[in-house]
Design a protein around this motif. Structure first.
Motif, PDB file in Angstrom:
ATOM      1  N   PRO A  84      21.111 -44.511 -37.231  1.00 18.95           N
ATOM      2  CA  PRO A  84      21.611 -45.486 -38.211  1.00 18.95           C
ATOM      3  C   PRO A  84      22.106 -44.814 -39.489  1.00 18.95           C
ATOM      4  O   PRO A  84      21.418 -44.783 -40.515  1.00 18.95           O
ATOM      5  CB  PRO A  84      20.380 -46.364 -38.470  1.00 18.95           C
ATOM      6  N   PHE A  85      23.323 -44.263 -39.449  1.00 20.16           N
ATOM      7  CA  PHE A  85      23.868 -43.576 -40.616  1.00 20.16           C
ATOM      8  C   PHE A  85      24.046 -44.517 -41.804  1.00 20.16           C
ATOM      9  O   PHE A  85      24.026 -44.075 -42.954  1.00 20.16           O
ATOM     10  CB  PHE A  85      25.208 -42.922 -40.263  1.00 20.16           C
ATOM     11  N   PHE A  86      24.231 -45.799 -41.539  1.00 22.18           N
ATOM     12  CA  PHE A  86      24.424 -46.746 -42.640  1.00 22.18           C
ATOM     13  C   PHE A  86      23.170 -46.880 -43.502  1.00 22.18           C
ATOM     14  O   PHE A  86      23.229 -47.380 -44.621  1.00 22.18           O
ATOM     15  CB  PHE A  86      24.809 -48.125 -42.079  1.00 22.18           C
ATOM     16  N   SER A  87      22.009 -46.415 -43.002  1.00 24.04           N
ATOM     17  CA  SER A  87      20.759 -46.551 -43.753  1.00 24.04           C
ATOM     18  C   SER A  87      20.482 -45.371 -44.670  1.00 24.04           C
ATOM     19  O   SER A  87      19.479 -45.372 -45.393  1.00 24.04           O
ATOM     20  CB  SER A  87      19.582 -46.719 -42.787  1.00 24.04           C
ATOM     21  N   VAL A  88      21.337 -44.358 -44.682  1.00 25.54           N
ATOM     22  CA  VAL A  88      21.107 -43.182 -45.529  1.00 25.54           C
ATOM     23  C   VAL A  88      22.330 -42.927 -46.411  1.00 25.54           C
ATOM     24  O   VAL A  88      22.765 -41.793 -46.586  1.00 25.54           O
ATOM     25  CB  VAL A  88      20.792 -41.933 -44.675  1.00 25.54           C
ATOM     26  N   GLN A  89      22.869 -43.980 -46.990  1.00 24.19           N
ATOM     27  CA  GLN A  89      24.017 -43.844 -47.868  1.00 24.19           C
ATOM     28  C   GLN A  89      23.569 -43.396 -49.262  1.00 24.19           C
ATOM     29  O   GLN A  89      22.379 -43.278 -49.555  1.00 24.19           O
ATOM     30  CB  GLN A  89      24.781 -45.160 -47.940  1.00 24.19           C
ATOM     31  N   ASP A  90      24.550 -43.162 -50.118  1.00 21.53           N
ATOM     32  CA  ASP A  90      24.265 -42.586 -51.436  1.00 21.53           C
ATOM     33  C   ASP A  90      23.420 -43.517 -52.296  1.00 21.53           C
ATOM     34  O   ASP A  90      22.564 -43.069 -53.067  1.00 21.53           O
ATOM     35  CB  ASP A  90      25.582 -42.261 -52.150  1.00 21.53           C
ATOM     36  N   HIS A  91      23.628 -44.820 -52.203  1.00 15.56           N
ATOM     37  CA  HIS A  91      22.886 -45.740 -53.052  1.00 15.56           C
ATOM     38  C   HIS A  91      21.429 -45.871 -52.641  1.00 15.56           C
ATOM     39  O   HIS A  91      20.580 -46.220 -53.460  1.00 15.56           O
ATOM     40  CB  HIS A  91      23.557 -47.128 -53.035  1.00 15.56           C
TER      41      HIS A  91
END
Length: 512
Positions: free
Chosen positions: A179-186
């Motif tokens: 789940p790359f969307f769970s480790v974004q910059d924010h």
């Protein structure tokens, strides 16, 4: 009795007693308060407790509350129950590698140090799913080691609470996606390394990878996977290679992709780039969108502006505002501005009046978030470019010739003055005038192109301007490369070389 002992024997007895006390302090048998059998065999050293290789099938219940580092690796732990580490309010490092863990129950790390725990090693176990509740009680975690498990899934919220993560090691598992969307910059502003090498990844979500911060793209390791060969994936790795990302340059031989219909099935695409010769790499949109804050374009030329943002998903919409306060949305206006659904804005034929500040907004309506970006565009007329180029070329050539001529004249004529009426040079100093000889040798060392010879004598050392550092012992093998080793008592480095000090390694781990 003491009177019968000689002074040398008395010194030996005192030294032996001191040595025994030191050994009892540094390596002792850990027992908490009373003679408990749970921690018998564990070694104590200050605030470090090591219970490795004792065949433990459960966490000891009487661990001293002063422990800062707890090592339970190389045992037979299968389950971690709720409250297993309760009362360890100072715990910062917990090592549970090389066990047989299959389950981590909710509340396992409850009533422990929580925000103080920085390093957690769960490598070389039998975990299959990284569940969402695993790390709820340890939000201060910075380094998480999960390599060499049997993991097939990482739940989307498993790493959500770990906002302070810096390094995550997930290599040598069986992950087919992540789940790359769970480790974004924010959500993870400090995450700089994510090791997903040697898994079963097949298709990469390029949309999410393109929105990862640059520091995480540099530390994203994806070699030794089962990626499907396509132009977009090849383009992404090629861009990373051009930017010198260590995750690609250090493992070029290990980046492979699978090709359907081929007998061998896999291609090392950095060695056999000709396989992608049909891909239109220059025309395709780059998967990594980075936008400079200030750009220039010649009049009549085309310019593509990216709305770089960390917001992703189907609910994200984009729009631009031009310097003349014109609102631009897909597909653009009827003039020279063309906009795409991914947020990019193209100036098809730049004009001088198109210069100015372009303002982009990305809006996530589902989560009520938005991000903005400004880009300063300068359109340079053709006549200004030609005049500027010709002037630069001619002027720089002329200036180079003049400078070279001046340097030659200075070398030939600006030498020290030799006056005809000056006194002759004094004869060389005798051995009795030591001070004068020292002065002359100092002057000659300044004027001489090579350093003066230095003689060694008793109690004197040759000054070489080098640094002596003591290296750390040999570490375990990581990324297929050995760590720094201990070479003798010390290593003589070249001048100005500084010793390296590594606290955490920013490279993925490979099994011994």
């Amino acid at each position: 009795m003491s009177a019968l002992l000689s002074p040398s024997w008395r010194s030996f007895v005192v030294l032996l007693g001191c040595l025994q006390q030191v050994l009892s302090i540094r390596v002792g048998i850990c027992q908490s308060g009373h003679n408990s059998s749970h921690t018998v065999g564990c070694l104590c050293a200050s605030d470090i407790l090591s219970c490795t290789g004792l065949g433990l099938d459960h966490v000891p219940v009487d661990i001293p509350g002063s422990a800062v580092t707890l090592d339970l690796s190389h045992n037979r732990l299968i389950h971690l129950k709720g409250g297993s580490f309760g009362g360890l309010f100072r715990l910062q490092t917990l090592r549970l590698a090389h066990n047989q863990l299959t389950t981590i129950q909710p509340g396992t790390f409850g009533n422990s140090s929580g925000g103080l725990l920085r390093h957690l090693d769960l490598s070389s176990n039998k975990l299959r799913v990284l569940e969402q509740h695993y790390f709820q009680e340890i939000p201060g975690l910075e380094e998480l080691l999960l390599f060499n498990n049997r993991m097939v899934q990482v739940e989307s919220g498993a790493l959500a609470v770990l906002g302070g993560l810096r390094r995550v090691y997930l290599s040598h598992n069986r992950l087919a996606d992540f789940p790359f969307f769970s480790v974004q910059d924010h959500s993870h502003p400090q995450l700089a390394m994510l090791d997903l090498s040697s898994n079963h990844l097949r298709k990469l979500p390029l949309e999410y990878l393109s929105n990862l911060p640059s520091r995480l793209q540099q530390g994203l390791y994806l070699h030794n996977n089962m990626l499907v060969c396509d132009c977009a994936t090849f383009r992404m790795f090629r861009v990373w290679e051009e930017r010198g990302f260590a995750s690609v340059t250090d493992f070029r031989q290990d980046h492979t992709c699978r090709v359907y219909g081929m007998q061998q099935g896999t291609v090392r695409f950095f060695q056999h780039g000709g396989f992608f010769h049909q891909c239109n790499l220059t025309a395709m949109t780059a998967p990594l969108r980075e936008q400079q804050s200030s750009v220039a374009v010649s009049a009549g030329g085309a310019l593509l502006l990216h709305c770089a943002t960390t917001l992703t998903g189907r609910h994200v919409t984009f729009f631009w505002v031009s310097p003349n306060q014109e609102y631009v949305a897909p597909p653009g206006n009827n003039g020279s501005l063309k906009m795409f659904a991914n947020g990019s804005l193209e100036i098809t034929a730049a004009r001088v009046e198109d210069s100015g500040i372009y303002w982009c907004m990305a809006l996530d309506q589902a989560h009520q978030r938005n991000q903005t970006q400004e880009v300063n565009v300068t359109v340079v007329p053709h006549d200004a470019i030609e005049t500027h180029d010709s002037f630069n070329t001619g002027f720089t050539t002329l200036l180079g010739c003049v400078v070279s001529l001046l340097l030659v004249l200075m070398y030939l004529y600006l030498t020290p003055c030799r006056c005809p009426h000056c006194n002759k040079a004094t004869p060389p100093a005798t051995s009795g005038t030591a001070n004068e000889a020292g002065v002359e040798s100092g002057q000659s060392s300044i004027l001489s192109p090579t350093p003066p010879a230095t003689t060694e004598g008793p109690g004197r050392k040759v000054s070489t301007n080098k640094h002596v550092v003591f290296l750390e012992p040999i570490r375990e093998q990581q990324n297929g490369r050995l760590g720094v080793g201990h070479v003798g008592p010390g290593l003589l480095l070249e001048p100005e070389q500084q010793p390296k000090q590594d606290v955490f390694l920013d490279t993925p781990l490979v099994l011994p």
